[in-house]
Write a protein that holds these residues in place. Structure first.
Motif, PDB file in Angstrom:
ATOM      1  N   UNK A 297       0.835  -1.201   0.000  1.00  0.00           N
ATOM      2  CA  UNK A 297       0.000   0.000   0.000  1.00  0.00           C
ATOM      3  C   UNK A 297       0.868   1.248   0.000  1.00  0.00           C
ATOM      4  N   UNK A 298       1.965   1.205   0.736  1.00  0.00           N
ATOM      5  CA  UNK A 298       2.872   2.356   0.796  1.00  0.00           C
ATOM      6  C   UNK A 298       3.439   2.692  -0.580  1.00  0.00           C
ATOM      7  N   UNK A 299       3.692   1.665  -1.390  1.00  0.00           N
ATOM      8  CA  UNK A 299       4.260   1.888  -2.730  1.00  0.00           C
ATOM      9  C   UNK A 299       3.204   2.355  -3.721  1.00  0.00           C
ATOM     10  N   UNK A 300       1.946   1.952  -3.501  1.00  0.00           N
ATOM     11  CA  UNK A 300       0.893   2.256  -4.467  1.00  0.00           C
ATOM     12  C   UNK A 300       0.143   3.552  -4.192  1.00  0.00           C
ATOM     13  N   UNK A 301       0.034   3.938  -2.930  1.00  0.00           N
ATOM     14  CA  UNK A 301      -0.864   5.026  -2.551  1.00  0.00           C
ATOM     15  C   UNK A 301      -0.408   6.364  -3.121  1.00  0.00           C
ATOM     16  N   UNK A 302      -1.358   7.174  -3.551  1.00  0.00           N
ATOM     17  CA  UNK A 302      -1.035   8.489  -4.102  1.00  0.00           C
ATOM     18  C   UNK A 302      -0.614   9.434  -2.980  1.00  0.00           C
ATOM     19  N   UNK A 303       0.032  10.523  -3.355  1.00  0.00           N
ATOM     20  CA  UNK A 303       0.501  11.484  -2.356  1.00  0.00           C
ATOM     21  C   UNK A 303      -0.675  12.130  -1.618  1.00  0.00           C
ATOM     22  N   UNK A 304      -1.766  12.402  -2.344  1.00  0.00           N
ATOM     23  CA  UNK A 304      -2.937  13.021  -1.704  1.00  0.00           C
ATOM     24  C   UNK A 304      -3.576  12.063  -0.704  1.00  0.00           C
ATOM     25  N   UNK A 305      -3.703  10.800  -1.112  1.00  0.00           N
ATOM     26  CA  UNK A 305      -4.291   9.811  -0.209  1.00  0.00           C
ATOM     27  C   UNK A 305      -3.377   9.554   0.985  1.00  0.00           C
TER      28      UNK A 305
END
Length: 274
Positions: A236-244
Motif C-alpha cells: 500500500x505504501x508503494x501504491x498510494x497516491x501522495x494526496x491519499x
C-alpha cells in the motif's frame, strides 16, 4: 413519599422508557433505594455492582413492582457483562410477572441480539414499538429505532438499518451515538466513503474522542486497501497516491492526539507515514 411515586418514575436508565400503571407503588423505601442504586451502577457501567444490587432486590423485596424492576435490572447488568443466556432468563422471569414490561422486553431483545436470535429480538422490539406508539418522548423512541437498526445490521439488511438509524437521528439529533452507528452500518455494507463522513459528522458535533477517531482512521485504511487492492501495508505504501497518503497520515496523527492505541494503525503509520 417515595413509595407513592407512579411506576413511570422508576423506568430503568438502560432503556429510559416510561411505563405507568394504575395504582400506587407498593415497594418499600428500602427497595426503591436499592433499585435506584442498581440503576445508577448500570448506567455508570458498573455492571457487577448493579448485579449485586438487583440480586438483593429479588431476595429482599416481595412487592410485584419491585420484582418486575429487579428482574429487568438484573437482566441489564447481565447484558452489560455479556452473560446473555442468564440475561434472557432474568428478563423472561420479569415478563412472567408483567408480559408488557417495557424494561424486560428491551433487555430480552438485547440478550437475544447477543445470542444471535435476531428474529426474536426484532419481534420483541416490534412489541415495544406497538406498546409505546403514543409515547411523546422522542428521545426514548429514538433509542428503540437505534436498537432496531442494530438488529437489521446483524441481519445484513443494511438499507433498513440505515432507515431506522436515520429515524432515530430525526427524533434525537443530539445523540452522537446514532451518527457513529450510521457509520458502523455503512462500514458493514462496504460503503466506506459514507462511513467516514458519518464519523466526521460525529466528531464535528462533539464526539472528538478516541473512539470516533479510531473508527474514522480504520475506515480510511479500509477504503485505501479496497481502492489499491491490497491488505499489505508495504505494498500500500508503494501504491498510494501522495494526496491519499497525506489524508491517511493526517487522520492517524489526529487519532494519536485523541489517545488512540491500535497495533493495526501503528503498522500502517510505520509503513506509510515515514
Amino acid at each position: 413519599m417515595k413509595n407513592h411515586l407512579p411506576l413511570c418514575g422508576l423506568a430503568l436508565s438502560v432503556l429510559l422508557f416510561s411505563q405507568c400503571k394504575s395504582g400506587l407503588v407498593t415497594m418499600s423505601n428500602g427497595c426503591y433505594d436499592l433499585i435506584s442504586q442498581g440503576q445508577a451502577a448500570n448506567k455508570a457501567g458498573n455492571y457487577s455492582n448493579g448485579l449485586d444490587d438487583f440480586n438483593k432486590v429479588l431476595q429482599k423485596c416481595d412487592a410485584y413492582d419491585a420484582k418486575e424492576k429487579g428482574y429487568a435490572g438484573k437482566a441489564a447488568s447481565l447484558n452489560g457483562l455479556q452473560q446473555y443466556s442468564d440475561a434472557l432468563d432474568a428478563a423472561t422471569k420479569g415478563l412472567a410477572i408483567n408480559k408488557n414490561s417495557l424494561d424486560n422486553l428491551f433487555e430480552k431483545a438485547s440478550a437475544e441480539i447477543g445470542l444471535g436470535n435476531y428474529s426474536g429480538a426484532k419481534a420483541d422490539l416490534n412489541t415495544i414499538n406497538l406498546l409505546t406508539g403514543k409515547n411523546r418522548n422522542t428521545a426514548q423512541r429514538a433509542t428503540l429505532y437505534s436498537k432496531m437498526a442494530e438488529v437489521d445490521m446483524y441481519q445484513q439488511q443494511y438499507d433498513q438499518a440505515l432507515q431506522d438509524v436515520q429515524q432515530a437521528i430525526a427524533m434525537d439529533n443530539s445523540n452522537l451515538r446514532f451518527y457513529m452507528q450510521m457509520g458502523d452500518i455503512n462500514v458493514a455494507s462496504g460503503n466506506y466513503t459514507a462511513a467516514i463522513a458519518n464519523y466526521e459528522d460525529a466528531i464535528t458535533r462533539g464526539k472528538n474522542d478516541a473512539e470516533a477517531w479510531k473508527a474514522k482512521t480504520t475506515t480510511i485504511i479500509k477504503l485505501y486497501q479496497s481502492k489499491y487492492k491490497t491488505d499489505d501495508a508495504g505494498v500500500l505504501s508503494r501504491k498510494i497516491s501522495s494526496a491519499d497518503r497525506q489524508r491517511l497520515c493526517s487522520s492517524i496523527a489526529a487519532s494519536k492526539q485523541a489517545g488512540v492505541q491500535d497495533m493495526g494503525i501503528d503498522l500502517v503509520q510505520t509503513s506509510i507515514c515515514k
